[in-house]
Design a protein around this motif. Structure first.
Motif, PDB file in Angstrom:
ATOM      1  N   TYR A   1       0.844  -1.196   0.000  1.00  0.00           N
ATOM      2  CA  TYR A   1       0.000   0.000   0.000  1.00  0.00           C
ATOM      3  C   TYR A   1       0.875   1.239   0.000  1.00  0.00           C
ATOM      4  N   ILE A   2       0.690   2.078  -1.011  1.00  0.00           N
ATOM      5  CA  ILE A   2       1.458   3.309  -1.154  1.00  0.00           C
ATOM      6  C   ILE A   2       0.525   4.480  -0.876  1.00  0.00           C
ATOM      7  N   PRO A   3       0.885   5.371   0.065  1.00  0.00           N
ATOM      8  CA  PRO A   3       0.020   6.517   0.349  1.00  0.00           C
ATOM      9  C   PRO A   3      -0.042   7.481  -0.835  1.00  0.00           C
ATOM     10  N   ILE A   4      -1.222   7.996  -1.084  1.00  0.00           N
ATOM     11  CA  ILE A   4      -1.430   8.994  -2.123  1.00  0.00           C
ATOM     12  C   ILE A   4      -1.790  10.302  -1.426  1.00  0.00           C
ATOM     13  N   GLY A   5      -0.964  11.278  -1.537  1.00  0.00           N
ATOM     14  CA  GLY A   5      -1.234  12.566  -0.904  1.00  0.00           C
ATOM     15  C   GLY A   5      -1.005  12.514   0.598  1.00  0.00           C
ATOM     16  N   LYS A   6      -1.369  13.592   1.245  1.00  0.00           N
ATOM     17  CA  LYS A   6      -1.158  13.682   2.689  1.00  0.00           C
ATOM     18  C   LYS A   6      -2.417  13.296   3.453  1.00  0.00           C
ATOM     19  N   GLU A   7      -2.253  13.071   4.721  1.00  0.00           N
ATOM     20  CA  GLU A   7      -3.378  12.729   5.590  1.00  0.00           C
ATOM     21  C   GLU A   7      -4.251  13.966   5.772  1.00  0.00           C
ATOM     22  N   THR A   8      -5.543  13.841   5.465  1.00  0.00           N
ATOM     23  CA  THR A   8      -6.467  14.970   5.580  1.00  0.00           C
ATOM     24  C   THR A   8      -7.795  14.496   6.164  1.00  0.00           C
ATOM     25  N   TYR A   9      -8.661  15.437   6.384  1.00  0.00           N
ATOM     26  CA  TYR A   9      -9.993  15.149   6.927  1.00  0.00           C
ATOM     27  C   TYR A   9     -10.952  14.919   5.761  1.00  0.00           C
ATOM     28  N   LEU A  10     -10.865  13.744   5.169  1.00  0.00           N
ATOM     29  CA  LEU A  10     -11.599  13.427   3.944  1.00  0.00           C
ATOM     30  C   LEU A  10     -13.111  13.365   4.120  1.00  0.00           C
ATOM     31  N   LEU A  11     -13.591  13.068   5.307  1.00  0.00           N
ATOM     32  CA  LEU A  11     -15.031  12.926   5.530  1.00  0.00           C
ATOM     33  C   LEU A  11     -15.645  14.123   6.250  1.00  0.00           C
ATOM     34  N   SER A  12     -14.871  15.159   6.473  1.00  0.00           N
ATOM     35  CA  SER A  12     -15.353  16.313   7.219  1.00  0.00           C
ATOM     36  C   SER A  12     -16.516  16.987   6.505  1.00  0.00           C
ATOM     37  N   PRO A  13     -17.667  17.129   7.170  1.00  0.00           N
ATOM     38  CA  PRO A  13     -18.798  17.810   6.542  1.00  0.00           C
ATOM     39  C   PRO A  13     -18.448  19.245   6.122  1.00  0.00           C
ATOM     40  N   LYS A  14     -17.598  19.905   6.870  1.00  0.00           N
ATOM     41  CA  LYS A  14     -17.195  21.269   6.520  1.00  0.00           C
ATOM     42  C   LYS A  14     -16.412  21.271   5.212  1.00  0.00           C
ATOM     43  N   ASP A  15     -15.484  20.338   5.067  1.00  0.00           N
ATOM     44  CA  ASP A  15     -14.673  20.275   3.857  1.00  0.00           C
ATOM     45  C   ASP A  15     -15.457  19.787   2.653  1.00  0.00           C
ATOM     46  N   LEU A  16     -16.512  19.016   2.876  1.00  0.00           N
ATOM     47  CA  LEU A  16     -17.319  18.495   1.785  1.00  0.00           C
ATOM     48  C   LEU A  16     -18.450  19.433   1.366  1.00  0.00           C
ATOM     49  N   CYS A  17     -18.583  20.534   2.067  1.00  0.00           N
ATOM     50  CA  CYS A  17     -19.644  21.497   1.772  1.00  0.00           C
ATOM     51  C   CYS A  17     -19.406  22.084   0.371  1.00  0.00           C
ATOM     52  N   THR A  18     -20.394  21.970  -0.500  1.00  0.00           N
ATOM     53  CA  THR A  18     -20.258  22.455  -1.881  1.00  0.00           C
ATOM     54  C   THR A  18     -21.215  23.593  -2.189  1.00  0.00           C
ATOM     55  N   VAL A  19     -21.793  24.185  -1.159  1.00  0.00           N
ATOM     56  CA  VAL A  19     -22.781  25.234  -1.374  1.00  0.00           C
ATOM     57  C   VAL A  19     -22.198  26.406  -2.167  1.00  0.00           C
ATOM     58  N   GLU A  20     -20.934  26.690  -2.003  1.00  0.00           N
ATOM     59  CA  GLU A  20     -20.331  27.816  -2.714  1.00  0.00           C
ATOM     60  C   GLU A  20     -20.213  27.549  -4.226  1.00  0.00           C
ATOM     61  N   TYR A  21     -20.332  26.280  -4.612  1.00  0.00           N
ATOM     62  CA  TYR A  21     -20.237  25.929  -6.025  1.00  0.00           C
ATOM     63  C   TYR A  21     -21.594  25.881  -6.730  1.00  0.00           C
ATOM     64  N   LEU A  22     -22.674  25.990  -5.963  1.00  0.00           N
ATOM     65  CA  LEU A  22     -24.006  25.945  -6.547  1.00  0.00           C
ATOM     66  C   LEU A  22     -24.359  27.307  -7.138  1.00  0.00           C
ATOM     67  N   ASP A  23     -25.019  27.256  -8.273  1.00  0.00           N
ATOM     68  CA  ASP A  23     -25.506  28.515  -8.873  1.00  0.00           C
ATOM     69  C   ASP A  23     -26.637  29.059  -8.023  1.00  0.00           C
ATOM     70  N   LYS A  24     -26.624  30.336  -7.821  1.00  0.00           N
ATOM     71  CA  LYS A  24     -27.661  30.952  -6.987  1.00  0.00           C
ATOM     72  C   LYS A  24     -28.764  31.510  -7.829  1.00  0.00           C
TER      73      LYS A  24
END
Length: 62
Positions: A39-62
């Motif tokens: 197993y080879i790590p890809i990228g750094k350790e991050t908060y992949l499941l964080s609801p804050k980081d997954l928030c896409t509201v800023e990408y939605l057209d208003k």
């Protein structure tokens, strides 16, 4: 998405978010691995499941 995370909490820790005992797996850091000669790590350790980081509201057209 949040419902699935509550199910993850139940599966990995036996603690149901629907019963107020969530293990909060969404707040833990994770790292993605590629299976190639082990197993080879890809990228750094991050908060992949964080609801804050997954928030896409800023990408939605208003």
């Amino acid at each position: 998405m949040l419902l699935r995370q509550c199910e993850i909490s139940n599966e990995i820790g036996g603690r149901s978010g629907n019963r107020g005992t969530c293990a909060q797996p969404c707040r833990l850091p994770y790292q993605i691995y590629k299976e190639e000669k082990g197993y080879i790590p890809i990228g750094k350790e991050t908060y992949l499941l964080s609801p804050k980081d997954l928030c896409t509201v800023e990408y939605l057209d208003k």
